[in-house]
Design a protein around this motif. Structure first.
Motif, short mmCIF file in Angstrom:
data_model
loop_
_atom_site.label_atom_id
_atom_site.label_comp_id
_atom_site.label_asym_id
_atom_site.label_seq_id
_atom_site.Cartn_x
_atom_site.Cartn_y
_atom_site.Cartn_z
N GLY A 113 9.88 -15.28 3.83
CA GLY A 113 11.10 -14.64 3.55
C GLY A 113 12.19 -15.22 4.09
N VAL A 114 12.18 -15.78 5.46
CA VAL A 114 12.93 -16.12 6.37
C VAL A 114 13.26 -17.71 5.67
CG1 VAL A 114 13.61 -17.32 8.59
CG2 VAL A 114 12.63 -15.02 8.31
N LEU A 115 12.35 -18.27 5.49
CA LEU A 115 12.57 -19.72 4.84
C LEU A 115 13.32 -19.60 3.45
CD1 LEU A 115 9.31 -21.49 5.96
CD2 LEU A 115 11.72 -21.83 6.71
N VAL A 116 12.97 -18.52 2.95
CA VAL A 116 13.81 -18.53 1.51
C VAL A 116 15.13 -18.69 1.80
CG1 VAL A 116 14.47 -17.00 -0.40
CG2 VAL A 116 12.03 -17.29 0.13
N LEU A 117 15.76 -17.81 2.84
CA LEU A 117 17.02 -17.84 3.13
C LEU A 117 17.66 -19.02 3.78
CD1 LEU A 117 17.25 -14.15 4.92
CD2 LEU A 117 17.82 -14.75 2.66
N VAL A 118 16.60 -19.98 4.61
CA VAL A 118 16.95 -21.11 4.91
C VAL A 118 17.14 -22.13 3.97
CG1 VAL A 118 16.22 -22.96 6.48
CG2 VAL A 118 15.76 -20.54 7.19
N GLN A 119 16.21 -22.09 2.93
CA GLN A 119 16.34 -22.86 1.68
C GLN A 119 17.80 -22.80 1.11
OE1 GLN A 119 14.74 -25.55 1.93
NE2 GLN A 119 13.47 -25.62 -0.01
N ALA A 120 18.05 -21.41 0.80
CA ALA A 120 19.22 -21.22 0.11
C ALA A 120 20.68 -21.83 0.80
CB ALA A 120 19.74 -19.62 0.22
N GLY A 121 20.46 -21.59 2.14
CA GLY A 121 21.42 -22.35 2.78
C GLY A 121 21.66 -23.83 2.60
N ILE A 122 20.46 -24.33 2.94
CA ILE A 122 20.17 -25.89 2.72
C ILE A 122 20.72 -26.37 1.35
CG2 ILE A 122 18.58 -27.80 2.73
CD1 ILE A 122 17.14 -26.55 4.80
N GLY A 123 20.28 -25.49 0.27
CA GLY A 123 20.77 -26.02 -0.90
C GLY A 123 22.01 -25.77 -1.01
N GLY A 124 22.88 -24.73 -0.31
CA GLY A 124 24.51 -24.83 -0.45
C GLY A 124 24.97 -26.21 0.12
N ILE A 125 24.29 -26.50 1.35
CA ILE A 125 24.85 -27.67 2.05
C ILE A 125 24.57 -28.84 1.20
CG2 ILE A 125 24.36 -29.09 4.29
CD1 ILE A 125 23.49 -26.39 5.61
#
Length: 307
Positions: A113-125
């Motif tokens: 679950g945490v990495l899903v949020l991390v991936q969303a942030g990296i996707g935005g970057i």
């Protein structure tokens, strides 16, 4: 109140349930699937189809007709991210009460679950950096790590609470050495893709590495991986380690397909479809590799036969 209690007991069960196992598998499936949809964004040059983030445009959450096909492709991948997030959320909720009884299930689902949020942030970057090659590569690395975590979760939800003794040290060492070769192959493959023609947008610069040399550097650990896997099959077969042998045979099949697709794409100018298949197969290979390692370190009680 009784109805509310029934709902909370369904959503937060005290026992390990069949739906928790089903959602663990769904986590693995969606983690692999989103690599396919993310690959389609890159391989159709749709990486900047939605030029803003988290909205598609500064004024619209969804694609506007003027943006055309590329926006639909990119937005579809964003919607797939939502599916992955929902699956991860329900997987965690179904396992949240396992913290004391089966803490590995709790922490694996929490990490996903945490990495899903991390991936969303990296996707935005990734979008805001106009598809900087190394950030795109990091995006894939995190996806690969999530596949490994999801595969580990699938293994553990089917594992009895009691721990069986691990296999002998030499077979565990061989399994980990093989896994290291698999990780190295994937990492060099990510750099190789970053040097090739599929940048996600026609105007995006590549990472500057020589593609032809990177293809050779990618192939060398791949062949080492194939050889180590064959050795693992042979030794597991001779020593009666049934689960490890069977999983390693599946790994041989995945590696054979990867080698075939890799040779095809390198000799045919890196066609987009072949590159996409190669990406998805890489994640499938990592999932099987994870199961091979776990069959030696956290085996079921029935993983051996008598010599």
């Amino acid at each position: 109140m009784r109805g509310w209690k029934r709902f909370t007991d369904w959503l937060l069960p005290r026992e390990l349930t069949r739906r928790a196992r089903a959602f663990a598998w769904a986590s693995l499936a969606t983690e692999i699937a989103i690599v396919g949809t993310g690959g389609s964004v890159r391989l159709t040059a749709s990486g900047l189809g939605c030029p803003a983030w988290p909205l598609c445009t500064p004024d619209s959450l969804v694609p506007v007709p003027e943006l055309g096909f590329h926006a639909l492709v990119e937005f579809s991948n964003r919607m797939m991210s939502g599916v992955v997030a929902l699956v991860a959320l329900f997987t965690f909720l179904f396992l949240a009460r396992q913290l004391r009884a089966r803490r590995e299930l709790f922490w694996l689902s929490f990490a996903l679950g945490v990495l899903v949020l991390v991936q969303a942030g990296i996707g935005g970057i990734t979008v805001l950096s106009s598809l900087e090659s190394y950030i795109v590569g990091l995006h894939f690395v995190i996806s690969a790590a999530m596949v490994v975590l999801a595969a580990t979760l699938v293994w553990f939800v089917h594992l009895p609470a009691g721990r069986a003794a691990p296999l002998p040290r030499w077979v565990r060492g061989l399994a980990w050495t093989t896994a290291t070769a698999a990780a190295l192959t994937v990492l060099v493959g990510i750099l190789t893709t970053g040097s090739g023609p599929h940048a996600g947008d026609l105007d995006v610069a590549r990472n500057g590495l020589p593609t032809e040399l990177m293809e050779h550097l990618h192939a060398w650990p791949a062949y080492v991986l194939f050889g180590l896997t064959l050795l693992l099959v042979l030794l597991a077969w001779r020593n009666g380690f049934v689960a490890t042998r069977n999983l390693a045979l599946w790994l041989v099949g995945a590696e054979f397909l990867q080698i075939a697709v890799g040779l095809y794409q390198s000799r045919n100018g890196l066609p987009a479809l072949a590159v996409g298949v190669h990406m998805v197969l890489a994640c499938l290979l990592l999932a099987i590799m994870t199961a091979v390692v776990l069959s030696t370190t956290r085996p079921r009680a029935d993983t051996r036969t008598k010599p």
